[in-house]
Scaffold this motif. Sequence first.
Motif, mmCIF file in Angstrom:
data_model
loop_
_atom_site.group_PDB
_atom_site.id
_atom_site.type_symbol
_atom_site.label_atom_id
_atom_site.label_comp_id
_atom_site.label_asym_id
_atom_site.label_seq_id
_atom_site.Cartn_x
_atom_site.Cartn_y
_atom_site.Cartn_z
ATOM 1 N N ASP A 23 -7.156 -5.563 -3.801
ATOM 2 C CA ASP A 23 -6.259 -6.708 -3.606
ATOM 3 C C ASP A 23 -6.186 -7.076 -2.126
ATOM 4 O OD1 ASP A 23 -5.641 -6.711 -6.341
ATOM 5 O OD2 ASP A 23 -3.776 -5.568 -6.057
ATOM 6 N N ILE A 24 -6.034 -6.058 -1.285
ATOM 7 C CA ILE A 24 -5.937 -6.284 0.159
ATOM 8 C C ILE A 24 -7.251 -6.853 0.691
ATOM 9 C CG2 ILE A 24 -5.653 -5.140 2.400
ATOM 10 C CD1 ILE A 24 -3.770 -3.137 0.839
ATOM 11 N N ALA A 25 -8.363 -6.309 0.224
ATOM 12 C CA ALA A 25 -9.669 -6.793 0.664
ATOM 13 C C ALA A 25 -9.874 -8.255 0.283
ATOM 14 C CB ALA A 25 -10.778 -5.926 0.061
ATOM 15 N N ARG A 26 -9.467 -8.636 -0.924
ATOM 16 C CA ARG A 26 -9.600 -10.036 -1.331
ATOM 17 C C ARG A 26 -8.671 -10.925 -0.513
ATOM 18 N NH1 ARG A 26 -8.966 -7.778 -5.996
ATOM 19 N NH2 ARG A 26 -7.187 -9.040 -6.631
ATOM 20 N N ALA A 27 -7.491 -10.429 -0.186
ATOM 21 C CA ALA A 27 -6.548 -11.213 0.616
ATOM 22 C C ALA A 27 -7.098 -11.446 2.026
ATOM 23 C CB ALA A 27 -5.190 -10.507 0.686
ATOM 24 N N ALA A 46 -7.350 2.320 -5.448
ATOM 25 C CA ALA A 46 -8.570 1.520 -5.325
ATOM 26 C C ALA A 46 -8.292 0.060 -5.656
ATOM 27 C CB ALA A 46 -9.656 2.081 -6.245
ATOM 28 N N GLY A 47 -7.522 -0.197 -6.702
ATOM 29 C CA GLY A 47 -7.176 -1.565 -7.069
ATOM 30 C C GLY A 47 -6.363 -2.258 -5.985
ATOM 31 N N ALA A 48 -5.425 -1.525 -5.384
ATOM 32 C CA ALA A 48 -4.610 -2.098 -4.308
ATOM 33 C C ALA A 48 -5.470 -2.413 -3.086
ATOM 34 C CB ALA A 48 -3.484 -1.136 -3.928
ATOM 35 N N LEU A 49 -6.391 -1.514 -2.753
ATOM 36 C CA LEU A 49 -7.297 -1.792 -1.639
ATOM 37 C C LEU A 49 -8.167 -3.006 -1.950
ATOM 38 C CD1 LEU A 49 -8.317 1.852 -0.670
ATOM 39 C CD2 LEU A 49 -6.871 0.289 0.655
ATOM 40 N N GLY A 55 -10.011 -1.105 -9.652
ATOM 41 C CA GLY A 55 -8.853 -0.427 -10.218
ATOM 42 C C GLY A 55 -9.125 0.129 -11.604
ATOM 43 N N GLU A 56 -10.334 -0.065 -12.103
ATOM 44 C CA GLU A 56 -10.687 0.447 -13.427
ATOM 45 C C GLU A 56 -11.087 1.912 -13.384
ATOM 46 O OE1 GLU A 56 -13.571 -2.110 -15.226
ATOM 47 O OE2 GLU A 56 -12.322 -3.883 -14.921
ATOM 48 N N ARG A 57 -11.476 2.374 -12.206
ATOM 49 C CA ARG A 57 -11.863 3.774 -12.039
ATOM 50 C C ARG A 57 -11.585 4.162 -10.601
ATOM 51 N NH1 ARG A 57 -17.219 4.127 -9.726
ATOM 52 N NH2 ARG A 57 -18.004 2.029 -9.412
ATOM 53 N N ALA A 58 -11.628 5.439 -10.344
ATOM 54 C CA ALA A 58 -11.421 5.921 -8.985
ATOM 55 C C ALA A 58 -12.770 6.022 -8.281
ATOM 56 C CB ALA A 58 -10.736 7.277 -9.003
ATOM 57 N N PRO A 59 -12.941 5.328 -7.163
ATOM 58 C CA PRO A 59 -14.197 5.437 -6.426
ATOM 59 C C PRO A 59 -14.280 6.778 -5.700
ATOM 60 C CG PRO A 59 -12.677 4.029 -5.250
ATOM 61 C CD PRO A 59 -12.012 4.412 -6.539
ATOM 62 N N LEU A 103 0.824 -1.196 0.000
ATOM 63 C CA LEU A 103 0.000 0.000 0.000
ATOM 64 C C LEU A 103 0.867 1.259 0.000
ATOM 65 C CD1 LEU A 103 -2.908 0.903 -0.048
ATOM 66 C CD2 LEU A 103 -2.940 0.781 2.445
ATOM 67 N N ARG A 104 1.961 1.248 0.745
ATOM 68 C CA ARG A 104 2.864 2.406 0.770
ATOM 69 C C ARG A 104 3.413 2.685 -0.624
ATOM 70 N NH1 ARG A 104 7.704 3.753 0.436
ATOM 71 N NH2 ARG A 104 8.546 1.665 0.300
ATOM 72 N N GLN A 105 3.821 1.645 -1.331
ATOM 73 C CA GLN A 105 4.369 1.822 -2.680
ATOM 74 C C GLN A 105 3.317 2.339 -3.648
ATOM 75 O OE1 GLN A 105 6.501 -1.625 -4.066
ATOM 76 N NE2 GLN A 105 7.757 -1.707 -2.228
ATOM 77 N N VAL A 106 2.100 1.829 -3.538
ATOM 78 C CA VAL A 106 1.017 2.288 -4.417
ATOM 79 C C VAL A 106 0.704 3.757 -4.163
ATOM 80 C CG1 VAL A 106 -1.454 2.032 -4.870
ATOM 81 C CG2 VAL A 106 0.016 0.018 -4.803
ATOM 82 N N LEU A 107 0.688 4.168 -2.915
ATOM 83 C CA LEU A 107 0.392 5.560 -2.583
ATOM 84 C C LEU A 107 1.411 6.527 -3.190
ATOM 85 C CD1 LEU A 107 -0.811 5.258 1.095
ATOM 86 C CD2 LEU A 107 -2.139 6.139 -0.840
ATOM 87 N N GLU A 108 2.636 6.082 -3.366
ATOM 88 C CA GLU A 108 3.667 6.949 -3.947
ATOM 89 C C GLU A 108 3.365 7.328 -5.394
ATOM 90 O OE1 GLU A 108 7.550 5.289 -3.379
ATOM 91 O OE2 GLU A 108 7.453 5.554 -1.206
ATOM 92 N N ASP A 109 2.525 6.544 -6.078
ATOM 93 C CA ASP A 109 2.200 6.825 -7.477
ATOM 94 C C ASP A 109 1.115 7.891 -7.639
ATOM 95 O OD1 ASP A 109 4.092 5.006 -8.332
ATOM 96 O OD2 ASP A 109 2.644 3.376 -8.582
#
Length: 98
Positions: free
Chosen positions: A43-47, A38-41, A70-74, A25-31
């Motif tokens: 992934d975490i939710a499915r995990a 949203a896509g990373a969250l 991850g297809e759009r921003a919620p 999540l930290r790495q994704v936030l840097e982008d």
Amino acid sequence: MSTIKTRPFDMANHLRSEEEITEYLRQVLEDNDPAELAGALGDIARARGMTQLARDTGLSRESLYKSLSGERAPSSETLFKVMQALGFKLTLAPMTQA
């Protein structure tokens, strides 16, 4: 000749510890990309389990899958509900100058 069967890569299958989840999540936030966040969250939710996240946020599983694809921003409201339910808080730090 034998055929090799493969499955699409799913990051959720590789998030095994809280340290791995936090670093991901930290790495994704840097982008700075809301759809990627949203896509990373997602992934975490499915995990961790989408059903529990649905209960914790009060949102339907279907809505969460769509919002966190991850297809759009919620909406920011959805992002904050999900982050809180997953046990994360957003903090700010000044950008470093190169």
